[in-house]
Design a protein around this motif. Structure first.
Motif, PDB file in Angstrom:
ATOM      1  N   HIS A 184       0.829  -1.206   0.000  1.00  0.00           N
ATOM      2  CA  HIS A 184       0.000   0.000   0.000  1.00  0.00           C
ATOM      3  C   HIS A 184       0.866   1.260   0.000  1.00  0.00           C
ATOM      4  O   HIS A 184       1.927   1.301   0.605  1.00  0.00           O
ATOM      5  N   VAL A 185       0.387   2.281  -0.690  1.00  0.00           N
ATOM      6  CA  VAL A 185       1.067   3.579  -0.736  1.00  0.00           C
ATOM      7  C   VAL A 185       0.166   4.612  -0.080  1.00  0.00           C
ATOM      8  O   VAL A 185      -1.009   4.734  -0.435  1.00  0.00           O
ATOM      9  N   LYS A 186       0.703   5.337   0.896  1.00  0.00           N
ATOM     10  CA  LYS A 186      -0.075   6.384   1.558  1.00  0.00           C
ATOM     11  C   LYS A 186      -0.403   7.479   0.551  1.00  0.00           C
ATOM     12  O   LYS A 186       0.478   7.992  -0.141  1.00  0.00           O
TER      13      LYS A 186
ATOM     14  N   THR B  62       5.729   4.460   0.449  1.00  0.00           N
ATOM     15  CA  THR B  62       5.414   3.048   0.307  1.00  0.00           C
ATOM     16  C   THR B  62       5.567   2.352   1.653  1.00  0.00           C
ATOM     17  O   THR B  62       6.567   2.510   2.330  1.00  0.00           O
ATOM     18  N   ILE B  63       4.543   1.613   2.034  1.00  0.00           N
ATOM     19  CA  ILE B  63       4.592   0.862   3.279  1.00  0.00           C
ATOM     20  C   ILE B  63       5.106  -0.537   2.985  1.00  0.00           C
ATOM     21  O   ILE B  63       4.645  -1.195   2.061  1.00  0.00           O
ATOM     22  N   GLY B  64       6.056  -0.988   3.773  1.00  0.00           N
ATOM     23  CA  GLY B  64       6.572  -2.338   3.570  1.00  0.00           C
ATOM     24  C   GLY B  64       5.591  -3.368   4.093  1.00  0.00           C
ATOM     25  O   GLY B  64       4.652  -3.058   4.828  1.00  0.00           O
ATOM     26  N   ARG B  65       5.811  -4.606   3.700  1.00  0.00           N
ATOM     27  CA  ARG B  65       4.981  -5.680   4.222  1.00  0.00           C
ATOM     28  C   ARG B  65       5.877  -6.797   4.734  1.00  0.00           C
ATOM     29  O   ARG B  65       6.953  -7.043   4.210  1.00  0.00           O
ATOM     30  N   ARG B  66       5.395  -7.447   5.772  1.00  0.00           N
ATOM     31  CA  ARG B  66       6.139  -8.548   6.362  1.00  0.00           C
ATOM     32  C   ARG B  66       5.897  -9.817   5.566  1.00  0.00           C
ATOM     33  O   ARG B  66       4.767 -10.164   5.252  1.00  0.00           O
ATOM     34  N   THR B  67       6.960 -10.515   5.239  1.00  0.00           N
ATOM     35  CA  THR B  67       6.838 -11.774   4.527  1.00  0.00           C
ATOM     36  C   THR B  67       8.103 -12.582   4.741  1.00  0.00           C
ATOM     37  O   THR B  67       9.135 -12.032   5.130  1.00  0.00           O
TER      38      THR B  67
END
Length: 613
Positions: free
Chosen positions: A476-478, A484-489
């Motif tokens: 997702h981008v604010k 840009t928001i990172g994501r956990r994976t």
């Protein structure tokens, strides 16, 4: 002049230090030579072509690595002592994370009256001038002398506790190394507060991959550290060559660790798949009591009567093909149509009607599986860019993917056959354009997560396409901050190209693609495919010898602009994500822009566009 003792501050650059030691020996023939060194304990441990913070290692690994560091440092000092032959030489060292404070403390403890320094920057330190006479000698040439006469005072300079002063060690005649006391080192373990801020799933990912890291490091205790000490006398001499006799051994060590890490990651993938299979076998518990032959027959009947893979909703713009169409297109997967094989499965060339295609088949027990198939279909169905591979259709029954056929294969294959610098620069500009397109999508940016030479494909005219989106992720981008928001994976990707921060934290961001792109740039500039290409490039910059690493097979590079691009690539590979240039920022990529323009014939006007070619 009093010539009882002359002290020489030495660092890790053996060529420079040799010249300075020999100069001192010649100019102070009756003095006892005393070598002094500040051992700077590194905050990183080498791993998988990059480096990992010590906070992710346990105490045993820290102790082993500190021991290797110190042993290498002691061996270095012993070699320096041998330069003077039968001349009386002694050596002292201090472990300290501040070289200036370390040198001043050495001066205070040893009551040094004069010291030979091989660094302009260090020689300018006021605290040092207050302690003793400073002789500045660069590469065996005397530059200047400060403070004609100064009596030593133990109360001048950096304040040092008795613990610090007591930690100065003298190198014995038969010394084979000294294990640095734990009190000399700062506590680098992860704070409990940091762990408490992580949720259970994040901690599970962290523990799993830290354990993987521990296993690899413990198996290779002979691995040597590369670039862990910060030289006292190298602050202003970054262009001096560092001639490490063990360099080839270190490169091999990195390769050994990398191979073991890859095997472990494959094992983890296999275990995760087996777990998923077992979780889906609840209703079939009775089948476990069957004999192997009965079980095989049962599985065969099941495969014929039920769909092999879960149903996937295929987007309308993606054409569906049957298994018979796929088989006919490839002449029933004849060996002459075999192109290659990756983690997903084998790839065959074929024809659907009059259209040449490349068909990627899902390998049932490969590293990748249905999730990667699903991800690639969903991502590529939404993308349209001249430098991203085009997905033409799918075969749902076999999870096969049908792409446009790109006859010149991968960029790695093309590079091995020879590629002019103009083509290399053009391809880099094309791929930067593709990444900018992915990262600028709204409201979700797309991170490729596995950019590498083998995932860049070339058409008949060597125009590039970015492929293999099985590991791609949308983030997702604010809308206001455009952040840009990172994501956990789970860490994924390819060793050597994988962002070390992502590997350590599991946090995937657009900067992870920038890191991989930096490695690709360095490989195209230098022609070097080793996992430590970043280290070799950094050394070339330090020695002011970038021209020496540019790939001569590519032709005559515009050296000024090529050097700027190489330095930009090193920023891409920074361990600090904030230092990496944004792929969407034209201003950051001006050096590539200029090189691209220089590579384009004057008859063809070319203007940069971050969303096109």
């Amino acid at each position: 002049m009093d010539e009882e003792e002359v002290h020489i501050a030495v660092g890790k650059n053996s060529r420079k230090e040799k010249a300075n030691i020999l100069w001192a020996a010649a100019n102070f023939p009756r003095a006892t030579i005393v070598l002094v060194h500040v051992h700077w304990p590194s905050k990183w441990m080498p791993f998988m072509g990059g480096k990992v913070l010590y906070k992710f290692a346990d105490e045993k690994e820290k102790e082993m690595h500190r021991g290797r560091e110190t042993k290498a440092m002691v061996n270095m000092l012993s070699q320096y002592k041998n330069l003077c032959g039968t001349r009386k030489v002694s050596a002292h060292y201090l472990t300290h994370d501040d070289t200036v404070a370390g040198v001043v403390n050495l001066v205070k403890k040893l009551k040094i009256k004069r010291i030979v320094i091989g660094s302009r920057n260090m020689s300018r330190q006021v605290a040092l001038h207050q302690c003793c006479q400073v002789w500045v000698v660069l590469n065996g040439k005397h530059i200047s002398t400060s403070n004609d006469h100064l009596e030593h005072s133990g109360n001048i300079g950096y304040g040092g506790s008795s613990d610090i002063l007591a930690s100065i060690h003298e190198l014995g005649e038969e010394s084979d190394g000294y294990m640095t006391p734990p009190s000399d080192l700062a506590d680098e373990s992860m704070d409990e507060e940091e762990l408490n801020e992580m949720d259970d799933s994040d901690q599970l990912v962290m523990v799993q991959y830290i354990d993987c890291f521990h296993h690899v490091v413990q198996e290779d205790e002979t691995m040597t550290e590369q670039g862990t000490e910060e030289s006292i006398a190298s602050d202003e001499m970054e262009n001096s060559a560092e001639e490490d006799a063990d360099q080839s051994d270190e490169i091999q060590s990195f390769r050994n660790v990398t191979e073991k890490a890859e095997k472990i990651m494959e094992e983890i993938d296999g275990l995760q798949k087996k777990l998923k299979e077992l979780q889906g076998e609840g209703p079939n518990r009775d089948a476990r009591s069957l004999s192997p032959r009965q079980m095989a027959a049962s599985l065969k009947r099941k495969s014929l009567s039920e769909p092999r893979y879960p149903e996937l909703q295929i987007p309308e713009n993606i054409e569906r093909f049957s298994t018979s169409q796929i088989g006919k297109a490839t002449d029933h997967f004849h060996s002459r149509n075999f192109i290659g094989e990756g983690g997903y499965g084998p790839v065959y060339k074929g024809k659907l009607g009059d259209t040449p295609v490349a068909i990627k088949m899902l390998k049932p027990h490969g590293r990748q599986g249905f999730p990667e198939y699903q991800q690639e279909v969903m991502v590529l169905s939404k993308l349209e860019h001249p430098h991203i591979v085009r997905l033409m259709g799918v075969c749902p029954e076999s999870c096969s993917l049908v792409y446009e056929h790109l006859p010149n294969g991968t960029l790695l294959e093309r590079l091995s056959k020879g590629l002019l610098w103009k083509d290399r620069v053009r391809i880099l500009a094309e791929q930067r354009s593709a990444l900018a397109y992915l990262h600028s999508r709204r409201p979700h940016a797309i991170i490729h997560a596995d950019l590498k030479l083998t995932n860049i494909l070339l058409d008949a005219g060597n125009v590039s396409r970015l492929g293999d989106f099985g590991t791609a992720r949308a983030v997702h981008v604010k809308p206001l901050e455009e952040e840009t928001i990172g994501r956990r994976t789970n860490p994924m990707g390819t060793t050597g190209y994988m962002d070390p921060v992502f590997f350590m934290t599991g946090e995937l961001t657009t900067e992870s693609d920038v890191y991989a792109f930096g490695v690709v740039i360095l490989q195209l500039l230098t022609g070097l495919l080793d996992l430590n290409v970043t280290e070799q490039a950094r050394e070339a910059v330090k020695m002011d010898a970038v021209h020496s690493v540019l790939d001569v097979s590519a032709g005559a590079w515009p050296e000024v602009q090529a050097e700027r691009l190489l330095k930009l690539a090193l920023r891409c590979c920074s361990l600090e994500r904030k230092r990496r240039p944004a792929i969407t920022s034209d201003a950051e990529w001006r050096s590539l822009d200029i090189l691209r323009a220089m590579a384009t014939p004057a008859s063809k006007s070319w203007k940069w566009n971050s969303h096109g070619s």
